[in-house]
Design a protein around this motif. Structure first.
Motif, PDB file in Angstrom:
ATOM      1  N   LEU A  61       0.839  -1.207   0.000  1.00 19.36           N
ATOM      2  CA  LEU A  61       0.000   0.000   0.000  1.00 19.36           C
ATOM      3  C   LEU A  61       0.869   1.251   0.000  1.00 19.36           C
ATOM      4  O   LEU A  61       0.655   2.188  -0.780  1.00 19.36           O
ATOM      5  CB  LEU A  61      -0.925  -0.022   1.223  1.00 19.36           C
ATOM      6  CG  LEU A  61      -1.909   1.123   1.373  1.00 19.36           C
ATOM      7  CD1 LEU A  61      -2.936   1.111   0.254  1.00 19.36           C
ATOM      8  CD2 LEU A  61      -2.622   1.050   2.720  1.00 19.36           C
ATOM      9  N   ASP A  62       1.865   1.238   0.875  1.00 16.76           N
ATOM     10  CA  ASP A  62       2.757   2.388   0.995  1.00 16.76           C
ATOM     11  C   ASP A  62       3.465   2.665  -0.331  1.00 16.76           C
ATOM     12  O   ASP A  62       3.493   3.808  -0.814  1.00 16.76           O
ATOM     13  CB  ASP A  62       3.785   2.083   2.094  1.00 16.76           C
ATOM     14  CG  ASP A  62       4.471   3.336   2.573  1.00 16.76           C
ATOM     15  OD1 ASP A  62       3.755   4.226   3.041  1.00 16.76           O
ATOM     16  OD2 ASP A  62       5.707   3.417   2.437  1.00 16.76           O
ATOM     17  N   LEU A  86       1.074   3.917  -3.079  1.00 15.76           N
ATOM     18  CA  LEU A  86       0.703   5.325  -2.891  1.00 15.76           C
ATOM     19  C   LEU A  86       1.843   6.256  -3.309  1.00 15.76           C
ATOM     20  O   LEU A  86       1.619   7.312  -3.902  1.00 15.76           O
ATOM     21  CB  LEU A  86       0.327   5.579  -1.428  1.00 15.76           C
ATOM     22  CG  LEU A  86      -1.016   4.984  -0.991  1.00 15.76           C
ATOM     23  CD1 LEU A  86      -1.125   4.951   0.523  1.00 15.76           C
ATOM     24  CD2 LEU A  86      -2.175   5.790  -1.581  1.00 15.76           C
ATOM     25  N   ARG A  87       3.069   5.843  -2.996  1.00 15.00           N
ATOM     26  CA  ARG A  87       4.221   6.667  -3.405  1.00 15.00           C
ATOM     27  C   ARG A  87       4.297   6.771  -4.935  1.00 15.00           C
ATOM     28  O   ARG A  87       4.535   7.853  -5.476  1.00 15.00           O
ATOM     29  CB  ARG A  87       5.520   6.055  -2.868  1.00 15.00           C
ATOM     30  CG  ARG A  87       5.805   6.446  -1.455  1.00 15.00           C
ATOM     31  CD  ARG A  87       7.073   5.813  -0.927  1.00 15.00           C
ATOM     32  NE  ARG A  87       7.019   5.692   0.514  1.00 15.00           N
ATOM     33  CZ  ARG A  87       7.276   6.688   1.354  1.00 15.00           C
ATOM     34  NH1 ARG A  87       7.619   7.862   0.889  1.00 15.00           N
ATOM     35  NH2 ARG A  87       7.183   6.513   2.662  1.00 15.00           N
ATOM     36  N   GLN A 111       1.849   6.473  -6.973  1.00 13.79           N
ATOM     37  CA  GLN A 111       0.732   7.305  -7.444  1.00 13.79           C
ATOM     38  C   GLN A 111       1.047   8.793  -7.279  1.00 13.79           C
ATOM     39  O   GLN A 111       0.782   9.610  -8.154  1.00 13.79           O
ATOM     40  CB  GLN A 111      -0.532   6.952  -6.674  1.00 13.79           C
ATOM     41  CG  GLN A 111      -1.741   7.691  -7.233  1.00 13.79           C
ATOM     42  CD  GLN A 111      -3.054   7.059  -6.847  1.00 13.79           C
ATOM     43  OE1 GLN A 111      -3.093   6.022  -6.202  1.00 13.79           O
ATOM     44  NE2 GLN A 111      -4.133   7.683  -7.250  1.00 13.79           N
ATOM     45  N   ARG A 112       1.645   9.127  -6.114  1.00 12.37           N
ATOM     46  CA  ARG A 112       2.005  10.535  -5.893  1.00 12.37           C
ATOM     47  C   ARG A 112       3.051  11.001  -6.891  1.00 12.37           C
ATOM     48  O   ARG A 112       3.012  12.113  -7.397  1.00 12.37           O
ATOM     49  CB  ARG A 112       2.541  10.721  -4.468  1.00 12.37           C
ATOM     50  CG  ARG A 112       1.426  10.754  -3.436  1.00 12.37           C
ATOM     51  CD  ARG A 112       1.960  11.160  -2.093  1.00 12.37           C
ATOM     52  NE  ARG A 112       2.287  12.576  -2.039  1.00 12.37           N
ATOM     53  CZ  ARG A 112       2.927  13.139  -1.030  1.00 12.37           C
ATOM     54  NH1 ARG A 112       3.333  12.414  -0.018  1.00 12.37           N
ATOM     55  NH2 ARG A 112       3.172  14.430  -1.029  1.00 12.37           N
ATOM     56  N   ASN A 115       1.296  11.604 -10.110  1.00 15.43           N
ATOM     57  CA  ASN A 115       0.533  12.860 -10.048  1.00 15.43           C
ATOM     58  C   ASN A 115       1.463  14.067 -10.165  1.00 15.43           C
ATOM     59  O   ASN A 115       1.182  15.030 -10.875  1.00 15.43           O
ATOM     60  CB  ASN A 115      -0.245  12.942  -8.733  1.00 15.43           C
ATOM     61  CG  ASN A 115      -1.387  11.953  -8.684  1.00 15.43           C
ATOM     62  OD1 ASN A 115      -1.734  11.336  -9.687  1.00 15.43           O
ATOM     63  ND2 ASN A 115      -1.975  11.779  -7.515  1.00 15.43           N
TER      64      ASN A 115
END
Lengths: 374, 181
Positions: B76-77, B80-81, B83-84, B87
């Motif tokens: 998950l961590d 998310l990284r 994905q950031r 972005n």
């Protein structure tokens, strides 16, 4: 048996449509309320401010009780409490002569990521209580909180005990050191940095994350067993309609504001601060000993979301001398929708409320929303 | 834990006997016309129910496994990284491009949405107040004859005034009622 193989693909496909429609709703900002199922009981919106919209349901019988403010969870939409005629908590209470007010939480947008317990408890719940006081013309109200809403009402009563006449908690997650629900063990593994990553990426905890967590609690049920249940009970009157509405509710996930998501995960699930009277909300500590009003703690004996062991300690921790547990043989959602609960549990809750009510007043006709703190 | 293991063994036995003994036997009897379909169906459901209990117990066991928890948390961590990073990369490269081609940014659209939502909420409240005032004023003015000449309409003749829509951007009116049966 052959009909099972005809029905199952259709059930799965319908389920997938509902799932993705729910997911789409959860991604929208602002959340589309028009997707809610039509209300079973007529209501009037009497107040809206912050992230709370307050509904008023007028008692069908002569009012014989202090008005009840029903605080719903910040997770999913509240229509589970008014699902169908005969399976509506709201209707059940109205028929017992209790005026009901219900918090319809407005799902947070990215701009609301700063909202934590302080904003919801000292802001929105406090304003909702004030709205009920003015609308009903009473000094104190009765509070009923369901699940996460139970946590909010417990915190509110601990911080503002003077405004609460009675407190009812329904399937309250309190003692989070209880690890009987296996999925909760995973929450221990979420590091503060991961929580920061979630809120930094999405602003809030996204609805799909909540949906994934609920699905992961019982994946076999969500993937297969509920459809088998529908097939086995398809001849039962009303089962299919109930299933459809219930499924729509199951897919009505909404985001959780970023700050309150971090607070719930770290302060409640991981550190169990509310239970230990160490939870700071705003400038005060939520001390359960300050809850001195009568307390009724309704616990689902077969609750697989909030284990009974997690709820039961409340009565020993509050300062009230009139605090009781009401253990009922039902599950987490069965407590609000099952036929048994509507036949036996809710009449008991209504009776308890009437017995503990001292203030009965006619609703005021003129009322202004300008009286509230912003 | 030992109690859970006992349950699992019992479920495994139930599933085994129902699937490999009871179901074939009931099926054969039904095929030969000496048994009923219901017997075969009951054996199938018995096997299925035992399988559901076993599968649920297995997933619960997985969640209790510390290693699984660590893997989920790390995945998950890391997800998310990434994905950031995606972005941030897209923002850096394309962020300046939108105004050039005349398109608003996501933040601008969102701010506009929130503005419209706020306005429509206020409008609905004002509309409700106005309706209430109308209801109060109507009986008072019913018997009073008009003193002034009617002014000429400022709108062009033949152009009816449009009523404000009761619903705006998904907002609902203030009072709700049960739908007609």
């Amino acid at each position: 048996m052959p009909s099972l193989f005809n029905h199952l693909p259709q059930y799965w496909m319908d389920g997938a449509i509902r799932y993705f429609e729910g997911l789409r709703n959860g991604l929208n900002e602002p959340f589309p309320f028009k997707e809610d199922v039509p209300p079973t009981t007529p209501y009037e919106v009497i107040y809206e401010e912050g992230k709370v919209r307050l509904r008023y349901y007028q008692a069908t019988a002569t009012s014989r009780s202090t008005p009840l403010l029903l605080v719903y969870a910040l997770i999913k939409r509240p229509y589970i409490l008014d699902l169908l005629p005969g399976k509506s908590v709201v209707q059940n209470l109205l028929n017992q002569g209790i005026d009901v007010y219900l918090t319809d939480w407005i799902p947070p947008t990215r701009a609301d990521s700063w909202r934590g317990f302080d904003a919801y408890v000292n802001g929105d719940v406090a304003n909702a209580v004030r709205a009920v006081q003015l609308h009903a013309g009473v000094e104190q109200v009765s509070l009923l909180g369901y699940c996460f809403g139970g946590m909010l009402t417990t915190m509110y009563t601990a911080l503002h005990p003077e405004t609460v006449e009675n407190l009812i908690t329904l399937t309250l997650p309190l003692d989070m050191s209880v690890r009987e629900v296996p999925l909760f063990g995973l929450l221990d593994k979420l590091r503060p940095e991961t929580l920061e990553q979630i809120t930094a990426t999405y602003g809030n905890c996204p609805a799909w994350f909540m949906k994934a967590a609920f699905t992961a609690m019982s994946p076999v049920h969500h993937a297969v067993d509920k459809y088998m249940g529908l097939h086995r009970n398809q001849d039962k009157e009303g089962y299919a309609e109930m299933f459809t509405r219930f499924e729509r509710w199951m897919n009505s996930d909404v985001p959780l504001a970023g700050r309150i998501f971090r607070e719930v995960t770290q302060d409640i699930f991981q550190q169990n601060l509310l239970m230990q009277n160490r939870l700071h909300i705003g400038t005060k500590v939520a001390d359960l000993q300050r809850i001195t009003c009568p307390v009724l703690n309704v616990v689902g004996e077969y609750d697989d979301v909030v284990h009974p062991k997690s709820s039961l300690p409340l009565v020993t921790l509050v300062g009230s001398s009139d605090a009781h547990n009401l253990l009922f043989p039902t599950g987490h959602v069965g407590a609000v929708v099952s036929a048994a609960a509507h036949k036996k549990l809710w009449p008991q809750v209504g009776q308890w409320l009437r017995e503990h009510s001292t203030q009965i007043s006619e609703p005021q006709t003129s009322w202004s929303s300008d009286t509230y703190a912003h | 834990m030992a109690e859970q293991a006992q349950h699992n063994v019992a479920d495994l036995m139930t599933m085994y006997t129902a699937t490999f003994l009871e179901l074939p036997l009931a099926g054969t009897k039904w095929a030969w016309g000496v048994g009923k379909e219901q017997e075969a169906t009951e054996a199938a459901w018995k096997s299925y129910d035992a399988w559901v209990r076993l599968a649920s117990a297995s997933t619960d066991g997985l969640y209790r496994n510390s290693l699984f928890g660590d893997i989920v948390a790390r995945t998950l961590d890391m997800g998310l990284r990434w994905q950031r990073l995606g972005n941030a990369w897209a923002g850096a490269f394309f962020g300046g491009l939108w105004p050039v081609v005349g398109l608003p940014t996501a933040a601008a659209v969102q701010a506009l949405q929130e503005g419209v939502q706020s306005l429509s909420t206020r409008l609905a409240a004002q509309d409700a107040q106005l309706q209430a005032l109308h209801r109060e004023v109507r009986p008072l003015t019913a018997g009073v004859p008009s003193q002034r000449k009617r002014r000429a309409s400022r709108t062009r003749p033949g152009t009816p005034l449009q009523a404000l829509p009761a619903k705006l951007n998904g907002h609902q009116p203030n009072t709700f009622s049960t739908p007609a049966a």
